[in-house]
Design an enzyme around this catalytic site. Structure first.
Site, PDB file in Angstrom:
ATOM      1  CD  GLU A 209     -10.093   9.584   2.348  1.00  0.00           C
ATOM      2  OE1 GLU A 209      -9.496   8.760   2.557  1.00  0.00           O
ATOM      3  OE2 GLU A 209     -11.138   9.504   1.863  1.00  0.00           O
ATOM      4  N   GLY A 210      -5.307   9.563   2.776  1.00  0.00           N
ATOM      5  CA  GLY A 210      -3.927  10.304   3.774  1.00  0.00           C
ATOM      6  C   GLY A 210      -2.956   9.292   3.266  1.00  0.00           C
TER       7      GLY A 210
ATOM      8  N   GLY B 154       0.979  -0.826   0.059  1.00  0.00           N
ATOM      9  CA  GLY B 154       0.033   0.263  -0.234  1.00  0.00           C
ATOM     10  C   GLY B 154       0.570   0.925   0.029  1.00  0.00           C
TER      11      GLY B 154
ATOM     12  NE  ARG C 224      -2.286  -3.915  -1.302  1.00  0.00           N
ATOM     13  CZ  ARG C 224      -2.263  -3.658   0.052  1.00  0.00           C
ATOM     14  NH1 ARG C 224      -1.376  -4.039   0.745  1.00  0.00           N
ATOM     15  NH2 ARG C 224      -2.702  -2.513  -0.104  1.00  0.00           N
TER      16      ARG C 224
ATOM     17  CG  MET D 201      -6.611   2.229   6.449  1.00  0.00           C
ATOM     18  SD  MET D 201      -5.961   3.093   4.535  1.00  0.00           S
ATOM     19  CE  MET D 201      -6.793   2.237   3.164  1.00  0.00           C
TER      20      MET D 201
ATOM     21  CE  LYS E 275     -27.486  20.275  12.661  1.00  0.00           C
ATOM     22  NZ  LYS E 275     -28.318  21.464  11.821  1.00  0.00           N
ATOM     23  CE1 TYR E 276     -26.624  15.626  11.738  1.00  0.00           C
ATOM     24  CE2 TYR E 276     -25.383  17.838  12.237  1.00  0.00           C
ATOM     25  CZ  TYR E 276     -26.386  17.422  11.701  1.00  0.00           C
ATOM     26  OH  TYR E 276     -27.457  17.116  10.689  1.00  0.00           O
TER      27      TYR E 276
ATOM     28  CB  THR F 157       3.491   0.497   7.242  1.00  0.00           C
ATOM     29  OG1 THR F 157       1.949  -0.266   8.292  1.00  0.00           O
ATOM     30  CG2 THR F 157       4.036  -0.079   8.328  1.00  0.00           C
ATOM     31  CB  ILE F 158      -0.328   5.126   6.332  1.00  0.00           C
ATOM     32  CG1 ILE F 158      -1.260   3.284   5.806  1.00  0.00           C
ATOM     33  CG2 ILE F 158       0.209   5.309   5.576  1.00  0.00           C
ATOM     34  CD1 ILE F 158      -2.731   4.612   5.868  1.00  0.00           C
TER      35      ILE F 158
END
Lengths: 548, 548
Positions: free
Chosen positions: B421-422, B78, B142, B247, B239-240, B200-201
């Site tokens: 995203e990262g 990855g 991979r 990941m 309110k949420y 590796t992240i």
């Protein structure tokens, strides 16, 4: 409150004001204005505030000492980066005019005015929020200021606090209501000016006199950062199709701006789908066609940007949803049926055309359309996962194409939805400057004694010191529209114009972007560093100015 | 390729090398090493590369001219931010040692070596990729290098290109295979050194000798930016409840680091769930308890961080999934049953304990567990939307609590998953420096003539000029583990240590963070600006060093 290193360093950023606003200011009146449409009706509805002149601010060579003033401020509706800076600019502005001026913030949106919930915003508080994201300094809310009782209740607290000017920071609806409130207070001689500031990440509050709403710049930069990162991943791994839904229900400005910044393989623009009377299947065919064309080149990967409101712009879906709303409102025992019988009932009772559309939807989405309903009994369109709906239908279409020998690839979709990630980001230099100037400028509109105006800065593609400051009567942005069955005066929403330069630019490039992977990786917003990186306005704004 | 303004400006960033590596380098041998466990078995499996000494690099006062060398490089697995800089550092390193050295990149991962797909990486190409995110310079893949045939096939092209050293940039599995390949080539006298770089992240490739894997710093900063933005929105709108999955399937380092950076109300750590033998209901009760406690204070909002791999760390779920895999492998006609009969079949054939767990799951998730299966017939755990599973179960639990008079609030959940995203963000200053130095350092390991080593830099919490450079035998990180039914030598994966300083710090604060909204808003990665903002390492690394 523990602050991040960036917050601490960014607190000392001094927004760059337009030169005009750096000293004492003189208001110069332009010609009387007219609403963009329905002038006769609107002039009748706004006898006290219609037809007022535009104001332009100039440097005042002969300043007179300003009077102290008590001002109220309200944040209305969804968060947008820079709201805090509007309040900071307003605070600094009224303090500059007279150091004894005071600023009160009404809490959790317009409801705070009606319910008399407020705090005084002192310099200690203000300094904690300079150049930060969020609306948490006083909170925001969605209560609509529409009724006489609300206006009168609000006036009580304004009188009590000696507030003679109210600044409402909001989108098209909130500014519409600001104008109505201004008219009402003027009509009863309440002695309270009401002014607006143009906010919304959606970018749909703009017109000939308001070049941009604040927050759009920062939010689209955050989304473009993420889309760029995903595209780089996509281009490295070469095995996924990313379906990325972007916030913005009424208009596709966000998707279009992000597309201009990142050059994805596909971006759907709702306004075009509607104009071309496209069906859901047309959209699916368009995407599947590009997936297949890329697969033919060995590229089984790509990116698709989807505006959140797409479904409601597809005429056939709009019709289906309208009939479903009517049908299920009457079918009181519907929820007692088994899922199979529900589907049967729906298909038997829809018109032939709508039944066909319904039958073509993936089962899960079809079922969702009959399940989740808002308090008024309507389908909750925003809950529909359009990005998954599209990828599922594209997947099915590709299998048909494979059977017909038109496609021979792999299709692995991934899904994303970006909205909340960008609404409260720390404002970009552009939004930090723009918001601060909007608030500071509002202070001078108060000083000028006007009401029913929106704070206005123009020439926004130039460095902020060159921006033109002033105000325009909100009523000049009005037209009459049907809302909840009644004709009402409202600010015209700005949709993506298919003949506008931003869309035209996109349309000229998209076929090339579809096939060639022409991804651009904008990276995160930078607050320090080269001006090329830190001080760019949106491409939408840039191209719109080229249009002028 | 159209470049963004940030890419153009960032291209000229010059990573700061450790002082040792700025001139000619001398390798100093330490004592012979041993594997962390199973020393006898592992020494037998690695007769040629076991027990080698650690190497430390020092400045060489009497430099001798280096020999030109042809080097191959592979990106494996990855994406992680900074991979391009490893390659740039390696290129600059071998060119510094001798300007006639050459670098070849094998395409789309280890498969490129086996299939003889490669390009020569010249300075024109390298310069396009300095300080950029992504792995697109040569792509990644991979394919696992595990078999003798692959090794032999790879050797053909290495010989053909005159390559005598191969650098594999990858995670624990890829470095494990690098060591096996090194042993094999050494054993047959192939004349090819094999070296690894820790990528590796996920942050799970670290130990006493490798302080951090690259990419973790940048990826967690991107996720923390987004979490911070969402928290500011959450705190503004009030309110949420945001359920945010992150990941990182095998370990919870990412979730823990993001929690330390952003101070959410709740963060689940998989390793703790497993250690405490918690059930899914225990996790749900924990979250629901905090939601209710906040609601009692009038706070119907909050944030929950969830590690992607959580489900597999819940012992009861692990058992259920294992039995389901067995059960459905045998039930060949299962897919022909109706959904109702499938459910009945499953409930009747599971053990009493597993049936209870299965029955307690939301219908959609329960069904998903029996539907989506990978090519080996196993449940695809990664497809389970854990964030939705948890919020749905929390919602149900809260309704029970409401009925019992223990809860009186509103619960509106929203869901996010951050991963792609990262992984390809432009590397932070830390990762840009670390990666460049890892690659540059690998060049000196090649020059030192060793094989089976991993490029190593330590003292990473200090400024990069003070980092200690050298190399460690990969075999010293090995232990024996069961993989696909066989005992194999592998690098021990680093899970979150519950007695480690990062977790302890989190554990000491979390009860306060749960009730008080102590959100921190880190903002986006900054590449220019104050050192406090631009040059911070992760909190995980900082606290781990305090531990030492």
């Amino acid at each position: 409150m523990k602050k991040s290193a960036l917050q601490i360093a960014r607190a000392s950023y001094q927004p760059k004001l337009p030169v005009t606003l750096t000293g004492s200011v003189k208001a110069v009146e332009g010609k009387p204005t007219h609403s963009v449409a329905d002038q006769e009706e609107i002039s009748k509805l706004f006898p006290n505030t219609y037809g007022l002149p535009e104001l332009t601010f100039e440097k005042n060579p002969n300043p007179v000492p300003g009077k102290p003033i008590n001002v109220g401020v309200i944040l209305s509706g969804g968060q947008a980066p820079g709201g805090h800076n509007v309040i900071c600019g307003l605070f600094d502005g009224i303090k500059k005019i007279n150091r004894d001026s005071r600023l009160y913030g009404f809490l959790m949106g317009p409801g705070g005015l009606v319910d008399h919930k407020y705090i005084e915003l002192t310099s200690d508080i203000i300094d904690e929020y300079r150049n930060t994201g969020g609306f948490d300094i006083i909170g925001s809310g969605r209560t609509k200021l529409e009724k006489k009782e609300q206006f009168d209740k609000g006036l009580e607290i304004l009188k009590q606090l000696g507030i003679t000017a109210l600044v409402i920071i909001g989108g098209d609806d909130s500014n519409t209501n600001a104008a109505i409130l201004a008219e009402y207070y003027k009509g009863i001689g309440a002695g309270v000016q009401v002014l607006g500031c143009p906010k919304t990440i959606d970018g749909d509050l703009k017109n000939d006199v308001v070049e941009a709403s604040f927050g759009f710049d920062t939010a689209t930069k955050v989304y473009s950062e993420l889309i760029g990162n995903i595209q780089r991943d996509c281009f490295s791994a070469k095995k996924y199709w990313h379906f990325i839904k972007l916030m913005g229900r009424s208009a596709s400005h966000i998707a279009l701006e992000c597309a201009l910044q990142t050059q994805p393989n596909i971006c759907i623009i709702s306004e075009e789908v509607e104009a071309k009377n496209m069906t859901l299947n047309d959209v699916v065919d368009y995407i599947a066609g590009i997936v297949a064309a890329r697969a033919a080149d060995g590229n089984n990967f790509g990116t698709v940007l989807i505006p959140e409101g797409l479904i409601e712009f597809i005429p056939a879906m709009k019709n289906l949803i309208a009939q479903l709303n009517d049908l299920l409102a009457k079918a009181t025992d519907f929820h007692k049926l088994s899922p199979e019988d529900q589907r049967k009932f729906v298909l038997e009772n829809l018109s032939k055309e709508n039944a066909e559309v319904y039958a073509s939807l993936p089962l899960g989405v079809a079922r969702q359309l009959t399940l989740d309903r808002d308090p008024h009994g309507n389908v909750q369109v925003s809950l529909i996962e359009t990005e998954k709906l599209l990828s599922e239908m594209v997947g099915r279409r590709l299998e048909e194409m494979r059977a017909a020998g038109q496609y021979n690839g792999k299709f692995s979709p991934l899904h994303h939805f970006f909205g909340y990630e960008g609404r409260c980001a720390a404002p970009s230099n552009f939004d930090a400057d723009y918001c601060y100037a909007l608030g500071f400028n509002a202070a001078w509109l108060i000083d000028a004694g006007v009401t029913g105006y929106i704070s206005s800065l123009r020439n926004l593609t130039k460095p902020s010191v060159q921006w033109l400051a002033g105000g325009v009567p909100i009523s000049m942005m009005f037209n009459m529209e049907r809302r909840h069955g009644e004709m009402k005066p409202v600010i015209q929403k700005a949709l993506v114009r298919l003949d506008g330069a931003p869309f035209q630019r996109f349309a000229a490039k998209r076929d090339s972007w579809a096939i060639n992977s022409a991804y651009v990786y904008p990276g995160p917003i930078q607050y320090w560093g080269p001006a090329d990186v830190c001080d760019q306005c949106t491409m939408t704004l840039k191209y719109e100015h080229l249009d002028k």
